[in-house]
Design an enzyme around this catalytic site. Structure first.
Site, mmCIF file in Angstrom:
data_model
loop_
_atom_site.group_PDB
_atom_site.id
_atom_site.type_symbol
_atom_site.label_atom_id
_atom_site.label_comp_id
_atom_site.label_asym_id
_atom_site.label_seq_id
_atom_site.Cartn_x
_atom_site.Cartn_y
_atom_site.Cartn_z
ATOM 1 C CD GLU A 1 50.558 50.433 40.325
ATOM 2 O OE1 GLU A 1 49.317 50.559 40.329
ATOM 3 O OE2 GLU A 1 51.199 49.915 39.406
ATOM 4 C CD GLU B 1 63.246 45.172 50.469
ATOM 5 O OE1 GLU B 1 63.397 43.945 50.526
ATOM 6 O OE2 GLU B 1 64.097 45.954 50.042
HETATM 7 N N1 COS Z 1 57.996 32.655 45.046
HETATM 8 C C1 COS Z 1 57.434 32.157 43.920
HETATM 9 N N2 COS Z 1 56.107 32.195 43.699
HETATM 10 C C2 COS Z 1 55.332 32.766 44.645
HETATM 11 C C3 COS Z 1 55.861 33.323 45.825
HETATM 12 C C4 COS Z 1 57.252 33.247 46.018
HETATM 13 N N3 COS Z 1 57.816 33.726 47.113
HETATM 14 N N4 COS Z 1 54.839 33.825 46.561
HETATM 15 C C5 COS Z 1 53.712 33.599 45.869
HETATM 16 N N5 COS Z 1 54.027 32.954 44.715
HETATM 17 C C6 COS Z 1 53.076 32.507 43.704
HETATM 18 C C7 COS Z 1 52.029 31.602 44.328
HETATM 19 O O1 COS Z 1 52.459 30.265 44.389
HETATM 20 C C8 COS Z 1 50.857 31.754 43.389
HETATM 21 O O2 COS Z 1 51.030 30.946 42.244
HETATM 22 P P1 COS Z 1 50.028 29.707 41.980
HETATM 23 O O3 COS Z 1 48.724 30.368 41.684
HETATM 24 O O4 COS Z 1 50.651 28.995 40.845
HETATM 25 O O5 COS Z 1 50.007 28.912 43.250
HETATM 26 C C9 COS Z 1 50.973 33.209 42.922
HETATM 27 O O6 COS Z 1 52.355 33.593 43.170
HETATM 28 C C10 COS Z 1 50.060 34.123 43.688
HETATM 29 O O7 COS Z 1 50.350 33.947 45.070
HETATM 30 P P2 COS Z 1 49.343 34.334 46.233
HETATM 31 O O8 COS Z 1 47.972 33.828 45.889
HETATM 32 O O9 COS Z 1 49.937 33.933 47.534
HETATM 33 O O10 COS Z 1 49.343 35.926 46.060
HETATM 34 P P3 COS Z 1 48.618 37.031 46.874
HETATM 35 O O11 COS Z 1 48.091 38.011 45.899
HETATM 36 O O12 COS Z 1 47.710 36.462 47.906
HETATM 37 O O13 COS Z 1 49.823 37.809 47.622
HETATM 38 C C11 COS Z 1 51.545 38.241 49.166
HETATM 39 C C12 COS Z 1 50.824 37.223 48.291
HETATM 40 C C13 COS Z 1 50.624 38.968 50.137
HETATM 41 C C14 COS Z 1 52.570 37.453 49.927
HETATM 42 C C15 COS Z 1 52.234 39.288 48.257
HETATM 43 O O14 COS Z 1 51.279 40.092 47.646
HETATM 44 C C16 COS Z 1 53.236 40.147 48.983
HETATM 45 O O15 COS Z 1 54.383 39.747 49.214
HETATM 46 N N6 COS Z 1 52.839 41.374 49.361
HETATM 47 C C17 COS Z 1 53.746 42.322 49.941
HETATM 48 C C18 COS Z 1 54.398 43.112 48.885
HETATM 49 C C19 COS Z 1 55.526 43.897 49.395
HETATM 50 O O16 COS Z 1 56.467 43.363 49.954
HETATM 51 N N7 COS Z 1 55.455 45.205 49.180
HETATM 52 C C20 COS Z 1 56.461 46.084 49.654
HETATM 53 C C21 COS Z 1 56.909 46.966 48.576
HETATM 54 S S1 COS Z 1 58.237 46.359 47.733
HETATM 55 S S2 COS Z 1 59.691 47.400 48.428
#
Ligand code: COS
Length: 384
Positions: A126, A363
């Site tokens: 978004e 991604e």
């Molecule tokens: N598999 C399963 N669970 C996951 C996970 C994964 N790969 N990554 C995170 N989680 C879980 C964590 O364990 C956490 O759960 P708990 O609270 O039970 O521990 C929860 O999800 C939140 O994780 P976290 O605190 O790490 O989340 P954040 O908000 O800090 O974000 C990132 C993590 C930055 C890695 C995530 O927001 C991300 O991947 N951002 C990029 C998004 C993206 O790729 N965008 C592109 C557009 S899509 S085409």
């Protein structure tokens, strides 16, 4: 190098290579120039039965996994990352249903996606939720037997061309990452529309639009998995799909190296082909080293992911970073080797360089991938 593919895997490579050579390479420059969605090529890919590569046989697919997708995407990426992205985005849209959806949802959507009759897309990003995936604002509220969605998704690949959308929305804001849920939205659902097609630096054959939900009503059965599991489904989806982006980088890197070596062999300066000069040889050698190292990591990671390990996120991010940074470097080097000709649209390497840039961004930016790897290391070493 021989990566010891099975007969079936080699067949996937051969079929994908044939489509790349017969359809993608001849059409890529025109589709890029006209910014035209590659519908006919996607239909040919469907006819060759490659849309169901990663879908289990019981849902009408080929029964392969991440590695089989990587093999096909590498070939398509060698031809055109824009066209390959349109194909890859359908899998990205299908993964959430496959990962968390009910048997009923899988039976409804997987066979049509596997046959390539309908294309899928993934609605996460978004305006204010890019790297911060859990910062989404789109909401879904249950009203009787229907969910009502409101909000706007941005930069959605295949937006407006796909028929099936996996979309994440907030269902309980007070619960943070556990307050988001995923839904299947169909192109014909009331209250669902698209923004204008975006104009992009590269991957111009792929379409990118906003998804706009204004009191969009969908049946309650379209919830993917349990309420509140949307963020986890998104994270697992990206774990599975990022090696595919890495393999687009490998395909693009291979194409750039091929162009650079072939050009250096025939371009004569100072009375000799420029490949005979060490300055050029060293550039080509570094390109080849980085490319093969990336391919090795991508293949190893995708094979590992096929075994459904718990620690796939770290390796998925590692191969995404390595192969896409390589693609940017190698395509830039290819432009340098072709020099003035490389900068001209008449040669394909300027497009490769433009296309490579998005691989480091979509991604999950490569900075986010490094965060994922760093956090995984932190956890791992806290346990030991
Ligand atoms: N598999 C399963 N669970 C996951 C996970 C994964 N790969 N990554 C995170 N989680 C879980 C964590 O364990 C956490 O759960 P708990 O609270 O039970 O521990 C929860 O999800 C939140 O994780 P976290 O605190 O790490 O989340 P954040 O908000 O800090 O974000 C990132 C993590 C930055 C890695 C995530 O927001 C991300 O991947 N951002 C990029 C998004 C993206 O790729 N965008 C592109 C557009 S899509 S085409």
């Amino acid at each position: 190098m021989d990566y010891f593919l099975t007969e079936e895997q080699q067949m996937i490579v051969d079929v994908a290579r044939q489509i790349t050579e017969e359809m993608i390479i001849p059409q890529r420059a025109e589709l890029d120039e006209k910014e035209e969605f590659p519908a006919e090529i996607l239909k040919a890919i469907a006819k060759a039965d490659l849309f169901g590569l990663y879908i289990p046989e019981e849902y009408g697919g080929f029964g392969g996994g991440c590695f089989e997708m990587v093999l096909a995407l590498e070939q398509f990426g060698r031809g055109c990352v824009g066209i390959a992205t349109s194909f890859a985005a359908s899998a990205l849209g299908a993964y959430p249903i496959l990962i968390s959806g009910s048997d009923e949802l899988k039976r409804k959507y997987m066979p049509v996606i596997a046959r390539g009759e309908k294309w899928a897309a993934f609605g996460l990003t978004e305006a204010n939720a890019g790297s911060d995936a859990s910062g989404i604002q789109t909401t879904a509220v249950l009203d009787g037997d229907e969910w009502v969605l409101n909000g706007t998704k941005q930069w959605i690949t295949n937006g407006g061309d796909a028929q099936i959308y996996s979309v994440i929305a907030i269902t309980d804001r007070s619960k943070g990452p556990r307050g988001a849920s995923m839904f299947v939205v169909e192109d014909t659902d009331p209250g669902f529309s698209y923004g204008a097609k975006e104009k992009k630096l590269g991957i111009r054959a792929s379409s990118t639009r906003e998804l706009i939900f204004k009191d969009c009503r969908i049946p309650k059965e379209r919830l993917i998995g349990r309420q509140g599991t949307g963020f986890f489904t998104v994270m697992k989806t990206l774990d599975l799909s990022r090696p595919g982006i890495a393999s687009l980088g490998v395909g693009l890197g291979q194409a750039a190296l091929d162009e650079a070596v072939n050009y250096a062999k025939q371009r004569v300066q100072f009375g000799k082909p420029v490949i005979s000069f060490q300055a050029v040889q060293h550039i080509l050698a570094d390109m080849a080293i980085q490319l093969e190292a990336s391919r090795s990591l991508v293949y190893a990671t995708a094979r590992y992911i096929n075994t459904e390990p718990k620690d796939m996120a770290k390796y998925s991010s590692m191969c995404k970073v390595m192969a896409t940074d390589m693609a940017m470097k190698v395509s830039t080097d290819a432009v340098q080797v072709l020099a003035g000709y490389g900068y001209m649209r008449e040669y394909p390497v300027e497009k490769m360089m433009r296309d490579a840039k998005i691989l480091q961004i979509y991604e999950g930016t490569n900075q986010i991938q490094r965060n994922v790897i760093g956090q995984a290391l932190n956890k791992e070493y806290s346990r030991n």
